[in-house]
Enzyme design. Structure first.
Site, PDB file in Angstrom:
ATOM      1  N   GLU A 170     -23.218  78.623 -47.026  1.00 41.76           N
ATOM      2  CA  GLU A 170     -23.669  77.248 -46.878  1.00 41.76           C
ATOM      3  C   GLU A 170     -24.908  76.889 -47.702  1.00 41.76           C
ATOM      4  O   GLU A 170     -25.983  76.626 -47.148  1.00 41.76           O
ATOM      5  CB  GLU A 170     -23.962  76.953 -45.400  1.00 41.76           C
ATOM      6  CG  GLU A 170     -22.813  77.275 -44.464  1.00 41.76           C
ATOM      7  CD  GLU A 170     -23.045  76.779 -43.036  1.00 41.76           C
ATOM      8  OE1 GLU A 170     -24.192  76.455 -42.688  1.00 41.76           O
ATOM      9  OE2 GLU A 170     -22.076  76.701 -42.272  1.00 41.76           O
ATOM     10  N   GLU A 358     -15.939  80.128 -40.883  1.00 35.24           N
ATOM     11  CA  GLU A 358     -16.583  79.812 -39.603  1.00 35.24           C
ATOM     12  C   GLU A 358     -15.916  78.587 -39.009  1.00 35.24           C
ATOM     13  O   GLU A 358     -15.657  77.613 -39.718  1.00 35.24           O
ATOM     14  CB  GLU A 358     -18.077  79.463 -39.747  1.00 35.24           C
ATOM     15  CG  GLU A 358     -18.983  80.630 -39.984  1.00 35.24           C
ATOM     16  CD  GLU A 358     -20.455  80.216 -40.141  1.00 35.24           C
ATOM     17  OE1 GLU A 358     -20.854  79.160 -39.602  1.00 35.24           O
ATOM     18  OE2 GLU A 358     -21.172  80.952 -40.821  1.00 35.24           O
ATOM     19  N   GLU A 411     -29.499  80.800 -32.556  1.00 35.11           N
ATOM     20  CA  GLU A 411     -28.942  79.617 -33.221  1.00 35.11           C
ATOM     21  C   GLU A 411     -30.058  78.832 -33.931  1.00 35.11           C
ATOM     22  O   GLU A 411     -30.365  77.691 -33.596  1.00 35.11           O
ATOM     23  CB  GLU A 411     -28.157  78.757 -32.217  1.00 35.11           C
ATOM     24  CG  GLU A 411     -27.543  77.480 -32.765  1.00 35.11           C
ATOM     25  CD  GLU A 411     -26.718  77.623 -34.045  1.00 35.11           C
ATOM     26  OE1 GLU A 411     -26.079  78.664 -34.241  1.00 35.11           O
ATOM     27  OE2 GLU A 411     -26.753  76.677 -34.853  1.00 35.11           O
TER      28      GLU A 411
HETATM   29  C1  PNW Z   1     -23.698  77.332 -39.606  1.00 38.92           C
HETATM   30  N1  PNW Z   1     -25.907  71.220 -39.639  1.00 38.92           N
HETATM   31  O1  PNW Z   1     -24.902  76.625 -39.604  1.00 38.92           O
HETATM   32  C2  PNW Z   1     -24.151  78.728 -39.958  1.00 38.92           C
HETATM   33  O2  PNW Z   1     -23.477  79.345 -41.002  1.00 38.92           O
HETATM   34  C3  PNW Z   1     -24.320  79.623 -38.785  1.00 38.92           C
HETATM   35  O3  PNW Z   1     -25.301  80.576 -39.081  1.00 38.92           O
HETATM   36  C4  PNW Z   1     -24.642  78.800 -37.544  1.00 38.92           C
HETATM   37  O4  PNW Z   1     -25.002  79.578 -36.458  1.00 38.92           O
HETATM   38  C5  PNW Z   1     -23.417  77.935 -37.262  1.00 38.92           C
HETATM   39  O5  PNW Z   1     -23.073  77.166 -38.385  1.00 38.92           O
HETATM   40  C6  PNW Z   1     -23.573  77.016 -36.069  1.00 38.92           C
HETATM   41  O6  PNW Z   1     -24.612  76.110 -36.273  1.00 38.92           O
HETATM   42  C7  PNW Z   1     -25.065  75.274 -39.608  1.00 38.92           C
HETATM   43  O7  PNW Z   1     -26.983  70.810 -39.145  1.00 38.92           O
HETATM   44  C8  PNW Z   1     -26.253  74.799 -39.089  1.00 38.92           C
HETATM   45  O8  PNW Z   1     -25.088  70.412 -40.149  1.00 38.92           O
HETATM   46  C9  PNW Z   1     -26.539  73.464 -39.110  1.00 38.92           C
HETATM   47  C10 PNW Z   1     -25.625  72.585 -39.652  1.00 38.92           C
HETATM   48  C11 PNW Z   1     -24.419  73.047 -40.172  1.00 38.92           C
HETATM   49  C12 PNW Z   1     -24.143  74.401 -40.146  1.00 38.92           C
END
Ligand code: PNW
Length: 461
Positions: A170, A358, A411
């Site tokens: 990401e 994911e 998280e």
């Molecule tokens: C992903 N947003 O993170 C990550 O790859 C993981 O490490 C994380 O735990 C998981 O999704 C759940 O959140 C994100 O704010 C964190 O749009 C934030 C965002 C998107 C993905």
């Protein structure tokens, strides 16, 4: 007979069923064997950045409990496990290289091998060594070189044992959310630095793909993007245009350079008015970024619904709430967006194999009499698997699916308050308790498919 035909959705033979995690979120052992601080150690110890001041110091203590955790994976029946490497275990401080920083991963690989679980390894899942941030982090082009050194060391140490490599997890989060919005480490609100960071992350991706091939390694290498389809709240032209801008920001800024070798040209004037000239894009960079990959990894959680909002900001979009359910993150549950996204990737970008690296949901689970009932998570995964299956059935090249996450973990800015696991973690005792969703997923894997839900929410109607 009931009006709704029950049907069975069977996945192709050899479909990859997995779960995913990331180093900082589960490992703990923050000081073990000479590990240095990462930007997440610093950020989580800065008051006000992470809920309740939670840190990854101990997390799920996976560093010490990996054998138990791999046993759980084997009980679950997955054939692949996605995890990431902690850069600060290998380069803890400036000029210092610890070969033994890979030892933990060698132990983990050995354990996975015993149970015939294929590793899928992310080189970078956000734990940048703090010493590199001190020199500008991802907004400094020099970080690309350091990342390459780390990747090269990882390929040398583990390369022949890992069939699937993911350069970055990401890059949108690692740049926009981290240097622009400021919600993730290092917590900056500087859009120029955010776009520089995005460019350097992508450049380091392309360079690493080249390096992997030069080193003669024969596995597959690709990248994982978090893609968030943007829908317009109305048919008004100004809202439709707002959705197009949101789409560039969330998705195309990363997809286009990888697959088309160019940043979306229609956004460049607007962007340069806000952040100044894109002089950090050097000649040849886009060719490097578009170096052919073997697959695309997709992290999918939700979509955005937007309308025009003329406030003089870079994007000028406003987010609209729908009537649909949301998860504990406040993210709308809308599985049709996954189907739409997969179709679009195939028609506009690539016929390469796709992996959902994911997908999953946070819910406020509680243990009652040794059990965790998480029907919402089961429904979420079920509906998204149906959407994924629909795509495959229509000829789509989707090779695997990884649930986020194997177990509850750190998280990010929400600390331990949001639970994404299919295994419950009691952070006082480190006990692991498989949730109902664990048992449900176990059956999906054995059956290699899912029964159609009565109400097919995966259709695009
Ligand atoms: C992903 N947003 O993170 C990550 O790859 C993981 O490490 C994380 O735990 C998981 O999704 C759940 O959140 C994100 O704010 C964190 O749009 C934030 C965002 C998107 C993905």
């Amino acid at each position: 007979m009931s009006a709704i035909e029950q049907r069975y959705r069977e996945f192709p033979n050899g479909f990859i069923w997995g779960t995913a995690t990331a180093s900082y979120q589960i490992e703990g052992a923050a000081k073990a064997e000479g590990r240095g601080p990462s930007i997440w150690d610093t950020f989580s110890k800065t008051p006000g950045k992470v809920l309740f001041g939670h840190t990854g110091d101990v997390a799920c203590d996976h560093f010490h409990r990996y054998q138990d955790d791999v046993r759980l994976m084997s009980e679950l029946g997955i054939n692949s496990y996605r995890f990431s490497l902690a850069w600060p275990r290998v380069f803890p401080e400036k000029g210092k290289f610890l070969e033994h920083g890979f030892d933990f991963y060698k132990r983990l690989l050995e354990e996975l091998h015993k149970y015939n679980i294929q590793p899928a390894t992310t080189i970078y899942h956000w734990d940048l060594p703090q010493w590199l941030e001190d020199e500008g982090g991802w907004s400094n082009r020099e970080t690309v070189k350091h990342y390459l050194e780390f990747a090269e060391a990882a390929f040398k140490a583990l390369g022949d044992q890992i069939p699937l490599w993911i350069t970055h997890n990401e890059p949108w989060c690692a740049s926009m959310l981290s240097y622009g919005i400021g919600e993730h480490a290092p917590g900056l609100k500087d859009w120029r630095r955010a776009y520089r960071a995005a460019h350097h992350l992508m450049l380091s991706h392309g360079e690493t793909v080249k390096l992997y091939r030069q080193m003669g390694l024969t596995g597959d290498i690709g990248i994982t993007l978090n893609l968030t389809p943007a829908y317009s709240a109305t048919d008004n032209l100004s809202d439709v245009e707002a959705a197009a801008r949101q789409d560039i920001f969330s998705n195309r800024w990363f997809l286009d350079p990888i697959f088309k070798g160019a940043y979306p040209s229609e956004f460049i004037d607007r962007l340069e008015k806000h952040i100044g000239p894109l002089d950090f894009v050097h000649e040849g960079d886009l060719k490097t970024i578009s170096e052919p990959i073997d697959f695309l990894g997709i992290n999918f959680y939700s979509r955005s619904v937007v309308k025009n909002h003329s406030d003089g900001s870079l994007l000028e979009v406003g987010h609209v709430k729908t009537e649909n359910k949301v998860t504990d993150m406040g993210w709308e549950v809308y599985p049709p967006a996954l189907y739409d996204l997969l179709k679009r990737l195939q028609s506009e970008y690539t016929s390469l194999p796709l992996y959902i690296t994911e997908n999953g949901a946070a819910s406020p689970d509680v243990v009652r009499e040794g059990q965790v009932h998480d029907d919402d998570r089961i429904d979420y995964v079920h509906a998204h698997l149906q959407a994924a299956h629909q795509f495959i059935e229509e000829g789509g090249n989707l090779k695997g699916y990884y649930v986020w996450s194997l177990m509850d973990n750190f998280e990010w800015a929400f600390g331990y308050t949001k639970r994404f696991g299919i295994v419950y973690v009691d952070y006082d005792t480190q006990a692991r308790i498989p949730k109902d969703s664990f048992h449900w997923y176990q059956k999906v894997i054995t059956d290699n498919g899912v029964q159609e839900q009565a109400q097919n929410r995966a259709s695009t109607k």
